[in-house]
Write an enzyme that holds these catalytic residues in place. Structure first.
Site, PDB file in Angstrom:
ATOM      1  N   ARG A  70       0.877  -1.288   0.063  1.00  0.00           N
ATOM      2  CA  ARG A  70       0.134  -0.224  -0.079  1.00  0.00           C
ATOM      3  C   ARG A  70       0.982   1.248  -0.018  1.00  0.00           C
ATOM      4  O   ARG A  70       0.609   2.200  -0.613  1.00  0.00           O
ATOM      5  CB  ARG A  70      -0.772   0.052   1.142  1.00  0.00           C
ATOM      6  CG  ARG A  70      -1.998   1.010   1.270  1.00  0.00           C
ATOM      7  CD  ARG A  70      -3.095   0.628   0.499  1.00  0.00           C
ATOM      8  NE  ARG A  70      -4.077   1.543   0.594  1.00  0.00           N
ATOM      9  CZ  ARG A  70      -5.614   1.448   0.286  1.00  0.00           C
ATOM     10  NH1 ARG A  70      -5.862   0.269  -0.105  1.00  0.00           N
ATOM     11  NH2 ARG A  70      -5.975   2.262   0.531  1.00  0.00           N
ATOM     12  N   ASN A 112     -11.690  17.013   0.128  1.00  0.00           N
ATOM     13  CA  ASN A 112     -12.491  15.794  -0.199  1.00  0.00           C
ATOM     14  C   ASN A 112     -14.258  16.313  -0.079  1.00  0.00           C
ATOM     15  O   ASN A 112     -14.458  17.138   0.582  1.00  0.00           O
ATOM     16  CB  ASN A 112     -12.295  14.698   0.508  1.00  0.00           C
ATOM     17  CG  ASN A 112     -13.230  13.353   0.472  1.00  0.00           C
ATOM     18  OD1 ASN A 112     -13.297  12.826  -0.634  1.00  0.00           O
ATOM     19  ND2 ASN A 112     -13.890  12.916   1.607  1.00  0.00           N
ATOM     20  N   HIS A 114     -17.669  14.394   0.911  1.00  0.00           N
ATOM     21  CA  HIS A 114     -18.245  13.088   1.725  1.00  0.00           C
ATOM     22  C   HIS A 114     -19.781  13.321   1.547  1.00  0.00           C
ATOM     23  O   HIS A 114     -20.459  14.284   1.879  1.00  0.00           O
ATOM     24  CB  HIS A 114     -17.685  13.153   2.875  1.00  0.00           C
ATOM     25  CG  HIS A 114     -18.278  11.780   3.823  1.00  0.00           C
ATOM     26  ND1 HIS A 114     -17.819  10.629   3.369  1.00  0.00           N
ATOM     27  CD2 HIS A 114     -19.232  11.858   4.750  1.00  0.00           C
ATOM     28  CE1 HIS A 114     -18.273   9.793   4.292  1.00  0.00           C
ATOM     29  NE2 HIS A 114     -19.386  10.542   4.916  1.00  0.00           N
ATOM     30  N   ASP A 146      -7.167  15.078   6.222  1.00  0.00           N
ATOM     31  CA  ASP A 146      -5.856  15.118   7.225  1.00  0.00           C
ATOM     32  C   ASP A 146      -5.752  13.558   7.214  1.00  0.00           C
ATOM     33  O   ASP A 146      -6.086  12.731   6.286  1.00  0.00           O
ATOM     34  CB  ASP A 146      -6.281  15.793   8.753  1.00  0.00           C
ATOM     35  CG  ASP A 146      -7.343  15.202   9.243  1.00  0.00           C
ATOM     36  OD1 ASP A 146      -7.772  13.949   8.723  1.00  0.00           O
ATOM     37  OD2 ASP A 146      -7.598  15.489  10.349  1.00  0.00           O
TER      38      ASP A 146
HETATM   39  C1  GRF Z   1     -20.151  11.131  -3.924  1.00  0.00           C
HETATM   40  O1  GRF Z   1     -21.498  11.171  -3.373  1.00  0.00           O
HETATM   41  C2  GRF Z   1     -18.995  11.493  -2.978  1.00  0.00           C
HETATM   42  O2  GRF Z   1     -19.172  12.105  -1.947  1.00  0.00           O
HETATM   43  C3  GRF Z   1     -19.042   9.962  -3.013  1.00  0.00           C
HETATM   44  O3  GRF Z   1     -19.180   8.918  -4.215  1.00  0.00           O
HETATM   45  C4  GRF Z   1     -19.991  10.080  -4.985  1.00  0.00           C
HETATM   46  C5  GRF Z   1     -19.318  10.176  -6.212  1.00  0.00           C
HETATM   47  O4  GRF Z   1     -20.054  10.524  -7.066  1.00  0.00           O
HETATM   48  N1  GRF Z   1     -17.950   9.410  -1.865  1.00  0.00           N
HETATM   49  P1  GRF Z   1     -19.862  10.649  -8.746  1.00  0.00           P
HETATM   50  O5  GRF Z   1     -18.532   9.648  -8.998  1.00  0.00           O
HETATM   51  O6  GRF Z   1     -19.049  12.211  -8.769  1.00  0.00           O
HETATM   52  O7  GRF Z   1     -20.622  10.492  -9.515  1.00  0.00           O
END
Ligand code: GRF
Length: 208
Positions: A70, A112, A114, A146
Site C-alpha cells: 500500500r 474531499n 463526503h 488530514d
Molecule cells: C459522491 O457522493 C461522493 O461523495 C461519494 O461518491 C459519490 C461520487 O459520485 N464518495 P460521482 O462519481 O462524482 O458521480
C-alpha cells in the site's frame, strides 16, 4: 483560461458526476479561477475517466494491485499527482484512503467531498449509515483531508432531508438527492478556494 487560474488535479473512482460539474463550470465560466490539469483514478474502465477524456484532460490510473505494498501505491500516486504541480487536489468520489506520503505532500491542499454531515457517518457508507441510524436530515461535507478518515477541517456543508420512502431502495434515491447538492457545493467551494485563497486555523477554514 486566465493565467491566474489555480491548477487542480481531480481524483475519481466511479461515475464522475462531481468531476463533470467541475469540468462544465471551467468550460462555462472563464472567471471561475480553476484549470483542471489532470484526472487520476485508482481503477480503469470507469465513467469518470471517460468524462475526463471527452473533455480532453490528461488522465492516469494508479491501481493498488499493481504495487507490492500500500505504501508503494501511495508513493506512486503522490508522484503522479505531484508531477502536475497542483495548487489543489480534489477527491471527487475517490474511494481509497490515501497514506501519509500523500497527505503530507498535499497537506492543506487536498479537498474531499463526503455524502454525509461530518463528523457523523464517516467512511465508505455515509449515506447508508445515516439512513440506518434514522436521521431526518443528512447531506454532504466538503473538507480538507488530514490523516484520519473524513476527519479534516470542514469547509462547507449542504443539507438534504430524509424521506420515509428512502428506506425502500437502501438510500439510492437519497444519495442522488445528496449528489445534486454536493455537485453545486463542490463547484462553489473549489472556485472560492481558488479565487480567494484561504487560511486554515485549527479546525476552521477561513475563505476571505
Ligand atoms: C459522491 O457522493 C461522493 O461523495 C461519494 O461518491 C459519490 C461520487 O459520485 N464518495 P460521482 O462519481 O462524482 O458521480
Amino acid at each position: 483560461m486566465a493565467n491566474s487560474a489555480k491548477r487542480v488535479v481531480v481524483l475519481v473512482s466511479g461515475s464522475g458526476t462531481n468531476l463533470q460539474a467541475l469540468i462544465d463550470r471551467v468550460a462555462a465560466d472563464p472567471g471561475y479561477g480553476v484549470e483542471i490539469v489532470a484526472v487520476g483514478a485508482d481503477r480503469s474502465g470507469i465513467a469518470g475517466l471517460e468524462r475526463a477524456e471527452r473533455a480532453g484532460l490528461p488522465t492516469f490510473v494508479t491501481r493498488v494491485r499493481d504495487h507490492a505494498t500500500r505504501e508503494e501505491w501511495d508513493a506512486e500516486l503522490t508522484a503522479r499527482v505531484a508531477a502536475y504541480e497542483p495548487d489543489l487536489v480534489v477527491s471527487a468520489g475517490f474511494m481509497k484512503i490515501v497514506g501519509k506520503a500523500f497527505t503530507d505532500r498535499f497537506e492543506n491542499r487536498f479537498v474531499n467531498t463526503h455524502p454525509a454531515l461530518l463528523p457523523s457517518f464517516p467512511g465508505a457508507h455515509g449515506v447508508r449509515d445515516a439512513l440506518a441510524h434514522g436521521v431526518r436530515v443528512t447531506g454532504c461535507t466538503v473538507h480538507f483531508v488530514d490523516n484520519g478518515v473524513d476527519t479534516g477541517p470542514i469547509i462547507a456543508q449542504g443539507v438534504v432531508e430524509v424521506r420515509d420512502e428512502d428506506e425502500e431502495d437502501e438510500g439510492a434515491a437519497l444519495h442522488e438527492r445528496i449528489k445534486e447538492v454536493e455537485r453545486e457545493l463542490l463547484v462553489d467551494v473549489v472556485g472560492r478556494l481558488a479565487r480567494n485563497g484561504y487560511r486554515i486555523e485549527g479546525r476552521k477554514v477561513r475563505i476571505p
